[in-house]
Design a protein around this motif. Structure first.
Motif, PDB file in Angstrom:
ATOM      1  N   SER A  98       3.390  26.032 -38.336  1.00  0.00           N
ATOM      2  CA  SER A  98       3.789  27.335 -38.872  1.00  0.00           C
ATOM      3  C   SER A  98       4.547  28.205 -37.868  1.00  0.00           C
ATOM      4  CB  SER A  98       2.555  28.094 -39.371  1.00  0.00           C
ATOM      5  OG  SER A  98       1.631  28.307 -38.309  1.00  0.00           O
ATOM      6  N   ASP A  99       4.243  28.084 -36.578  1.00  0.00           N
ATOM      7  CA  ASP A  99       4.868  28.980 -35.594  1.00  0.00           C
ATOM      8  C   ASP A  99       5.599  28.206 -34.498  1.00  0.00           C
ATOM      9  OD1 ASP A  99       5.558  31.464 -34.573  1.00  0.00           O
ATOM     10  OD2 ASP A  99       3.749  31.651 -33.359  1.00  0.00           O
ATOM     11  N   LEU A 100       6.077  27.037 -34.840  1.00  0.00           N
ATOM     12  CA  LEU A 100       6.833  26.234 -33.886  1.00  0.00           C
ATOM     13  C   LEU A 100       8.324  26.521 -34.049  1.00  0.00           C
ATOM     14  CD1 LEU A 100       6.615  23.812 -31.795  1.00  0.00           C
ATOM     15  CD2 LEU A 100       7.203  22.344 -33.739  1.00  0.00           C
ATOM     16  N   SER A 101       9.001  26.774 -32.949  1.00  0.00           N
ATOM     17  CA  SER A 101      10.443  26.980 -32.970  1.00  0.00           C
ATOM     18  C   SER A 101      11.134  25.655 -32.663  1.00  0.00           C
ATOM     19  CB  SER A 101      10.831  28.026 -31.918  1.00  0.00           C
ATOM     20  OG  SER A 101      12.217  27.991 -31.654  1.00  0.00           O
ATOM     21  N   VAL A 102      12.041  25.250 -33.528  1.00  0.00           N
ATOM     22  CA  VAL A 102      12.805  24.016 -33.336  1.00  0.00           C
ATOM     23  C   VAL A 102      14.283  24.352 -33.460  1.00  0.00           C
ATOM     24  CG1 VAL A 102      13.242  21.670 -34.167  1.00  0.00           C
ATOM     25  CG2 VAL A 102      10.933  22.649 -34.340  1.00  0.00           C
ATOM     26  N   GLY A 103      15.097  23.801 -32.583  1.00  0.00           N
ATOM     27  CA  GLY A 103      16.523  24.079 -32.678  1.00  0.00           C
ATOM     28  C   GLY A 103      17.347  23.155 -31.815  1.00  0.00           C
ATOM     29  N   ALA A 104      18.648  23.233 -31.991  1.00  0.00           N
ATOM     30  CA  ALA A 104      19.568  22.396 -31.227  1.00  0.00           C
ATOM     31  C   ALA A 104      20.891  23.120 -31.056  1.00  0.00           C
ATOM     32  CB  ALA A 104      19.795  21.059 -31.926  1.00  0.00           C
ATOM     33  N   VAL A 105      21.490  22.911 -29.894  1.00  0.00           N
ATOM     34  CA  VAL A 105      22.790  23.476 -29.545  1.00  0.00           C
ATOM     35  C   VAL A 105      23.643  22.346 -28.994  1.00  0.00           C
ATOM     36  CG1 VAL A 105      23.956  24.912 -27.828  1.00  0.00           C
ATOM     37  CG2 VAL A 105      22.039  25.844 -29.126  1.00  0.00           C
ATOM     38  N   TYR A 106      24.922  22.320 -29.369  1.00  0.00           N
ATOM     39  CA  TYR A 106      25.790  21.264 -28.859  1.00  0.00           C
ATOM     40  C   TYR A 106      27.176  21.810 -28.509  1.00  0.00           C
ATOM     41  CZ  TYR A 106      28.302  20.969 -33.365  1.00  0.00           C
ATOM     42  OH  TYR A 106      29.053  21.238 -34.487  1.00  0.00           O
ATOM     43  N   ALA A 107      27.836  21.076 -27.624  1.00  0.00           N
ATOM     44  CA  ALA A 107      29.229  21.346 -27.287  1.00  0.00           C
ATOM     45  C   ALA A 107      30.050  20.125 -27.660  1.00  0.00           C
ATOM     46  CB  ALA A 107      29.374  21.651 -25.799  1.00  0.00           C
ATOM     47  N   GLN A 108      31.251  20.361 -28.138  1.00  0.00           N
ATOM     48  CA  GLN A 108      32.141  19.264 -28.517  1.00  0.00           C
ATOM     49  C   GLN A 108      33.537  19.588 -27.989  1.00  0.00           C
ATOM     50  OE1 GLN A 108      32.093  18.282 -32.696  1.00  0.00           O
ATOM     51  NE2 GLN A 108      32.988  16.283 -32.330  1.00  0.00           N
ATOM     52  N   ARG A 109      33.800  19.060 -26.796  1.00  0.00           N
ATOM     53  CA  ARG A 109      35.070  19.308 -26.136  1.00  0.00           C
ATOM     54  C   ARG A 109      35.403  18.128 -25.242  1.00  0.00           C
ATOM     55  NH1 ARG A 109      34.988  24.732 -22.885  1.00  0.00           N
ATOM     56  NH2 ARG A 109      37.158  24.124 -22.628  1.00  0.00           N
ATOM     57  N   GLU A 110      36.654  17.970 -24.941  1.00  0.00           N
ATOM     58  CA  GLU A 110      37.079  16.906 -24.034  1.00  0.00           C
ATOM     59  C   GLU A 110      36.923  17.406 -22.597  1.00  0.00           C
ATOM     60  OE1 GLU A 110      40.948  15.440 -24.929  1.00  0.00           O
ATOM     61  OE2 GLU A 110      40.405  14.766 -26.943  1.00  0.00           O
ATOM     62  N   LEU A 111      35.725  17.230 -22.074  1.00  0.00           N
ATOM     63  CA  LEU A 111      35.413  17.654 -20.722  1.00  0.00           C
ATOM     64  C   LEU A 111      34.787  16.504 -19.956  1.00  0.00           C
ATOM     65  CD1 LEU A 111      33.706  21.115 -21.445  1.00  0.00           C
ATOM     66  CD2 LEU A 111      35.976  20.765 -20.460  1.00  0.00           C
ATOM     67  N   ALA A 207      16.783  17.727 -43.749  1.00  0.00           N
ATOM     68  CA  ALA A 207      15.783  17.308 -44.731  1.00  0.00           C
ATOM     69  C   ALA A 207      14.361  17.403 -44.196  1.00  0.00           C
ATOM     70  CB  ALA A 207      16.067  15.878 -45.201  1.00  0.00           C
ATOM     71  N   HIS A 208      14.177  17.052 -42.919  1.00  0.00           N
ATOM     72  CA  HIS A 208      12.836  17.031 -42.354  1.00  0.00           C
ATOM     73  C   HIS A 208      12.521  18.224 -41.458  1.00  0.00           C
ATOM     74  CE1 HIS A 208      11.770  12.969 -43.740  1.00  0.00           C
ATOM     75  NE2 HIS A 208      13.035  12.676 -43.540  1.00  0.00           N
ATOM     76  N   LEU A 209      13.544  18.976 -41.081  1.00  0.00           N
ATOM     77  CA  LEU A 209      13.341  20.134 -40.209  1.00  0.00           C
ATOM     78  C   LEU A 209      13.988  21.353 -40.857  1.00  0.00           C
ATOM     79  CD1 LEU A 209      14.162  18.408 -36.799  1.00  0.00           C
ATOM     80  CD2 LEU A 209      11.881  19.001 -37.656  1.00  0.00           C
ATOM     81  N   ALA A 210      13.475  21.697 -42.022  1.00  0.00           N
ATOM     82  CA  ALA A 210      14.092  22.739 -42.838  1.00  0.00           C
ATOM     83  C   ALA A 210      14.129  24.093 -42.151  1.00  0.00           C
ATOM     84  CB  ALA A 210      13.358  22.844 -44.171  1.00  0.00           C
ATOM     85  N   LYS A 211      13.168  24.352 -41.260  1.00  0.00           N
ATOM     86  CA  LYS A 211      13.091  25.655 -40.591  1.00  0.00           C
ATOM     87  C   LYS A 211      13.818  25.669 -39.243  1.00  0.00           C
ATOM     88  CE  LYS A 211       8.624  25.303 -40.956  1.00  0.00           C
ATOM     89  NZ  LYS A 211       7.158  25.529 -40.868  1.00  0.00           N
ATOM     90  N   ALA A 212      14.440  24.564 -38.874  1.00  0.00           N
ATOM     91  CA  ALA A 212      15.055  24.460 -37.552  1.00  0.00           C
ATOM     92  C   ALA A 212      16.365  25.242 -37.461  1.00  0.00           C
ATOM     93  CB  ALA A 212      15.308  22.995 -37.200  1.00  0.00           C
ATOM     94  N   HIS A 213      16.681  25.664 -36.241  1.00  0.00           N
ATOM     95  CA  HIS A 213      17.948  26.344 -35.978  1.00  0.00           C
ATOM     96  C   HIS A 213      19.038  25.310 -35.694  1.00  0.00           C
ATOM     97  CE1 HIS A 213      20.706  29.402 -34.447  1.00  0.00           C
ATOM     98  NE2 HIS A 213      21.008  28.535 -33.489  1.00  0.00           N
ATOM     99  N   GLY A 214      20.214  25.557 -36.195  1.00  0.00           N
ATOM    100  CA  GLY A 214      21.368  24.710 -35.901  1.00  0.00           C
ATOM    101  C   GLY A 214      21.377  23.397 -36.643  1.00  0.00           C
ATOM    102  N   PRO A 215      22.016  22.393 -35.997  1.00  0.00           N
ATOM    103  CA  PRO A 215      22.637  22.409 -34.675  1.00  0.00           C
ATOM    104  C   PRO A 215      23.800  23.418 -34.592  1.00  0.00           C
ATOM    105  CG  PRO A 215      22.392  20.145 -35.461  1.00  0.00           C
ATOM    106  CD  PRO A 215      22.137  21.052 -36.617  1.00  0.00           C
ATOM    107  N   GLU A 216      23.763  24.245 -33.582  1.00  0.00           N
ATOM    108  CA  GLU A 216      24.755  25.291 -33.373  1.00  0.00           C
ATOM    109  C   GLU A 216      25.751  24.844 -32.318  1.00  0.00           C
ATOM    110  OE1 GLU A 216      24.929  29.650 -31.204  1.00  0.00           O
ATOM    111  OE2 GLU A 216      23.068  29.037 -32.195  1.00  0.00           O
ATOM    112  N   ARG A 217      27.034  24.977 -32.653  1.00  0.00           N
ATOM    113  CA  ARG A 217      28.069  24.606 -31.688  1.00  0.00           C
ATOM    114  C   ARG A 217      28.374  25.782 -30.767  1.00  0.00           C
ATOM    115  NH1 ARG A 217      33.894  21.667 -33.118  1.00  0.00           N
ATOM    116  NH2 ARG A 217      34.665  21.586 -30.960  1.00  0.00           N
ATOM    117  N   VAL A 218      28.529  25.500 -29.480  1.00  0.00           N
ATOM    118  CA  VAL A 218      28.836  26.557 -28.518  1.00  0.00           C
ATOM    119  C   VAL A 218      30.222  26.334 -27.933  1.00  0.00           C
ATOM    120  CG1 VAL A 218      26.440  26.971 -27.947  1.00  0.00           C
ATOM    121  CG2 VAL A 218      27.741  25.280 -26.621  1.00  0.00           C
TER     122      VAL A 218
END
Length: 218
Positions: A98-111, A207-218
């Motif tokens: 109930s109170d677990l924070s789940v999330g993901a952030v990613y970068a997509q660049r030619e670096l 589907a399985h992580l309905a409350k999760a943040h993202g994946p957010e691109r930075v």
């Protein structure tokens, strides 16, 4: 700040593919007051896998290996469908908290590799800092690793997240929460890159992580 004053521990792991210019960090933000119960649920889950599939509790559930059929847990073969089912159950266990924070952030660049990782970790720190500020909380990071990679300290010193009171390293094979964070990272990564051979899990993140943040691109 005293360790006891930390409100939430963030377990982090990463996934990526340099040839595609993608790197990603995922986290599990576990309330400090609830951490013992959460770890207990993971331990109970692992005990269940031992009973049902013969998977030893000390066997590391490393997503990229486990879901591609590598390793013989307990010295026996495990059917591909069973591996997928186990991974989905792991994600469902997280989503049920109930109170677990789940999330993901990613970068997509030619670096270059190190620059891509630096950019992604910086974005992750900023995202977690924003989340902590909104909740009026303070956090501490627990990162998969042995502490020898200088990127983490360099980026942390650069970003200086106001609400994050430092970090520590724990090897994945020693931490159930880090292994779960590893699965979240690989699941989020497949949602982003849509690798044809992993089509079966392209939908897992929403589907399985309905409350999760993202994946957010930075």
């Amino acid at each position: 700040m005293d360790q006891q004053s930390v409100d939430r521990h963030f377990y982090l792991d990463d996934s990526g593919a340099l040839d595609q210019g993608v790197w990603l960090y995922a986290w599990l933000g576990v309330p400090a007051r609830d951490e013992a119960r959460f770890v207990g649920e993971i331990d109970a889950f692992r005990a269940g896998l031992l009973t049902e599939y013969g998977i030893p509790v000390e066997f590391e559930l490393h997503a990229t290996k486990f879901l591609t059929g590598h390793g013989r847990p307990g010295g026996q073969e495990l059917a591909p469908m069973d591996r997928k089912h186990i991974a989905q159950r792991m994600l469902d266990l997280l989503d049920a908290q109930s109170d677990l924070s789940v999330g993901a952030v990613y970068a997509q660049r030619e670096l270059r590799y190190r620059l891509l990782r630096r950019e992604t970790f910086a974005g992750t720190l900023r995202r977690i800092d924003v989340q902590l500020a909104a909740a009026g909380e303070r956090g501490r990071l627990v990162i998969d690793g042995d502490g020898t990679d200088p990127i983490y300290q360099a980026v942390f010193d650069e970003v200086r997240p106001a609400r994050v009171d430092g970090f520590e390293f724990v090897a994945a094979h020693e931490s159930g929460p880090v292994q779960f964070a590893d699965l979240v990272a690989y699941t989020a990564f497949q949602w982003v890159v849509r690798a044809p051979k992993r089509a079966f899990m392209h939908h897992w993140y929403p589907a399985h992580l309905a409350k999760a943040h993202g994946p957010e691109r930075v």
